[in-house]
Design an enzyme around this catalytic site. Structure first.
Site, PDB file in Angstrom:
ATOM      1  N   SER A 107       0.787  -1.242   0.000  1.00  0.00           N
ATOM      2  CA  SER A 107       0.000   0.000   0.000  1.00  0.00           C
ATOM      3  C   SER A 107       0.814   1.284   0.000  1.00  0.00           C
ATOM      4  O   SER A 107       0.239   2.366  -0.047  1.00  0.00           O
ATOM      5  CB  SER A 107      -0.961   0.004   1.197  1.00  0.00           C
ATOM      6  OG  SER A 107      -2.043  -0.864   0.959  1.00  0.00           O
TER       7      SER A 107
ATOM      8  N   LYS B  73       0.021   3.856  -2.605  1.00  0.00           N
ATOM      9  CA  LYS B  73      -1.003   4.897  -2.474  1.00  0.00           C
ATOM     10  C   LYS B  73      -0.417   6.293  -2.310  1.00  0.00           C
ATOM     11  O   LYS B  73      -1.107   7.293  -2.527  1.00  0.00           O
ATOM     12  CB  LYS B  73      -1.937   4.546  -1.315  1.00  0.00           C
ATOM     13  CG  LYS B  73      -2.798   3.324  -1.645  1.00  0.00           C
ATOM     14  CD  LYS B  73      -3.440   2.690  -0.431  1.00  0.00           C
ATOM     15  CE  LYS B  73      -4.228   1.451  -0.865  1.00  0.00           C
ATOM     16  NZ  LYS B  73      -4.621   0.588   0.248  1.00  0.00           N
TER      17      LYS B  73
ATOM     18  N   SER C 152      -6.277   3.377   4.204  1.00  0.00           N
ATOM     19  CA  SER C 152      -5.720   2.504   3.162  1.00  0.00           C
ATOM     20  C   SER C 152      -6.806   1.835   2.337  1.00  0.00           C
ATOM     21  O   SER C 152      -6.709   0.648   1.987  1.00  0.00           O
ATOM     22  CB  SER C 152      -4.802   1.433   3.789  1.00  0.00           C
ATOM     23  OG  SER C 152      -3.857   0.978   2.860  1.00  0.00           O
TER      24      SER C 152
ATOM     25  N   LYS D 212       2.695   6.027   6.066  1.00  0.00           N
ATOM     26  CA  LYS D 212       1.818   5.074   5.374  1.00  0.00           C
ATOM     27  C   LYS D 212       2.318   3.662   5.631  1.00  0.00           C
ATOM     28  O   LYS D 212       3.526   3.396   5.595  1.00  0.00           O
ATOM     29  CB  LYS D 212       1.809   5.355   3.862  1.00  0.00           C
ATOM     30  CG  LYS D 212       0.848   4.466   3.082  1.00  0.00           C
ATOM     31  CD  LYS D 212      -0.594   4.875   3.349  1.00  0.00           C
ATOM     32  CE  LYS D 212      -1.584   3.823   2.821  1.00  0.00           C
ATOM     33  NZ  LYS D 212      -1.664   2.629   3.704  1.00  0.00           N
TER      34      LYS D 212
END
Length: 386
Positions: A63, A66, A118, A226
């Site tokens: 992720s 992102k 997320s 993140k």
């Protein structure tokens, strides 16, 4: 003396590094003992790499993808765009913010769901809104990552990071990506969001950031982060933190557990803050080389080990060099050089204008100046005698 006033805009970020200023995985007990398969510490202001381990190896980001989706969307669409959720977005697997088919959501809200919770469904909705499909979005974003940000070892096949064998990047590229995104205030506002109410058609809740150093185990100075995980990628983590004059980016890839990823990140942040500092050279600072003076038209930054002495000088090749006490190059900047004909064009931002008139050497100019002053003195003496 000739004087060159550099009025062009200096590219502040200095990327000329040498091996001694980049710390890699060794047996040196003073360096971090990182368990993650790949890791990097980058100073965001200067872009200098303070530590790296397998940072150029292509790996799966999960992720952390992102981050790219978010900054690409922010720079290419308006935050108040209204996005209609498709069936495909609604049915996206993995972590979600439970969007419903036909639901209308602003791009800003989708970005919050993307980075804070997320949400993979938010990622697909963003991709379809911008490019029409996940496939076209991935192609568009890859061009953006290469042409705008300068990433060379990244290929993304989707906007969320769900596993695809060709969906790869490196720790170094992710650090460069994060550094670029950090310059955008809207991105950093979302990237650092700890919690927010979420009111959707099928889900009313409060979203909390998944990054534990922002919320559960706060680390002094953390500004954003993140998390990521798919089995093939392991645990991935990107973290930004700032203390005084040091602005750090830490990326760890393929950790076996969350605990390992966070332990590595804290260790790397400590390493950066305890051993390095970023220093600024003020605007209009003067440096001399031979008969020339060079003036910096904007603030100039460099990063070095806190306990080392540095020397700042311009050589005859018109390059500003910053070296440590061992003579090792830390950073450099090449002052622009223009021909004599260009120096008469004040509207040209690349002008480097000579102090003396073009075509007249300093010795001739000084001789004429002395003669002129002598004549003026003689004239005034004779006038008084008369």
């Amino acid at each position: 003396m000739k004087k060159l006033s550099v009025v062009s805009t200096i590219l502040i970020m200095i990327n000329t590094l040498i091996v001694s200023s980049v710390f890699s995985k060794t047996d040196d007990p003073s360096l971090p003992n990182v368990s993650s398969e790949a890791a990097i510490v980058m100073e965001a202001t200067t872009g200098e790499i303070l530590y790296e381990k397998n940072a150029q190896s292509q790996m799966y980001p999960a992720s952390l993808t992102k981050i790219a989706t978010a900054i690409y969307a922010i720079e290419n669409r308006k935050l108040n765009d209204v996005v209609t959720i498709s069936k495909k977005a609604r049915n996206t697997e993995g972590t979600r913010v439970y969007l419903e088919e036909g639901e209308q959501v602003t791009l800003e809200k989708l970005l919050l769901g993307l980075l804070v919770n997320s949400g993979n469904d938010a990622g697909v909705a963003i991709a379809e809104h911008i490019s029409g499909s996940v496939e076209l979005f991935s192609a568009d974003m890859n061009l953006y990552l290469e042409d705008v940000i300068g990433l060379r070892n990244t290929n993304f096949e989707n906007p969320h990071g769900l596993f695809d064998p060709e969906h790869v990047t490196t720790a170094e590229d992710l650090a460069k990506l994060t550094r670029y995104a950090m310059k955008n205030d809207e991105f950093m506002k979302i990237f650092g969001t700890k919690e927010l109410p979420w009111n959707g058609e099928s889900w009313d809740t409060t979203l909390y950031t998944h990054h534990k150093l922002l919320r559960e185990k706060p680390y002094e100075g953390v500004t954003g982060g993140k998390t990521g995980f798919v089995p093939e990628a392991g645990v991935t983590l990107a973290t930004t933190a700032k203390r005084e004059n040091l602005n750090l980016i830490v990326v760890t890839l393929k950790s076996d557990t969350e605990a390992e990823a966070y332990a590595d990140t804290v260790q790397l942040l400590d390493f950066g803050f305890e051993n390095f500092e970023t220093v600024s050279i003020p605007k209009e600072s003067s440096f001399f080389a031979g008969d020339f003076e060079y003036i910096t038209p904007s603030v100039f930054f460099y990063t070095h080990q806190a306990d080392e002495q540095v020397t700042i000088a311009v050589k005859e090749d018109e390059k500003l060099r910053i070296t440590n006490q061992n003579g090792a190059l830390l950073s450099s900047y090449q002052f622009p050089v223009v021909s004599a004909s260009e120096t008469n064009l004040p509207s040209n931002p690349e002008d480097v204008r000579p102090f003396f008139p073009p075509g007249i050497s300093s010795s001739i100019y000084l001789f004429l100046l002395v003669v002129g002053l002598s004549g003026l003195v003689y004239y005034r003496v004779r006038k008084k005698q008369l």
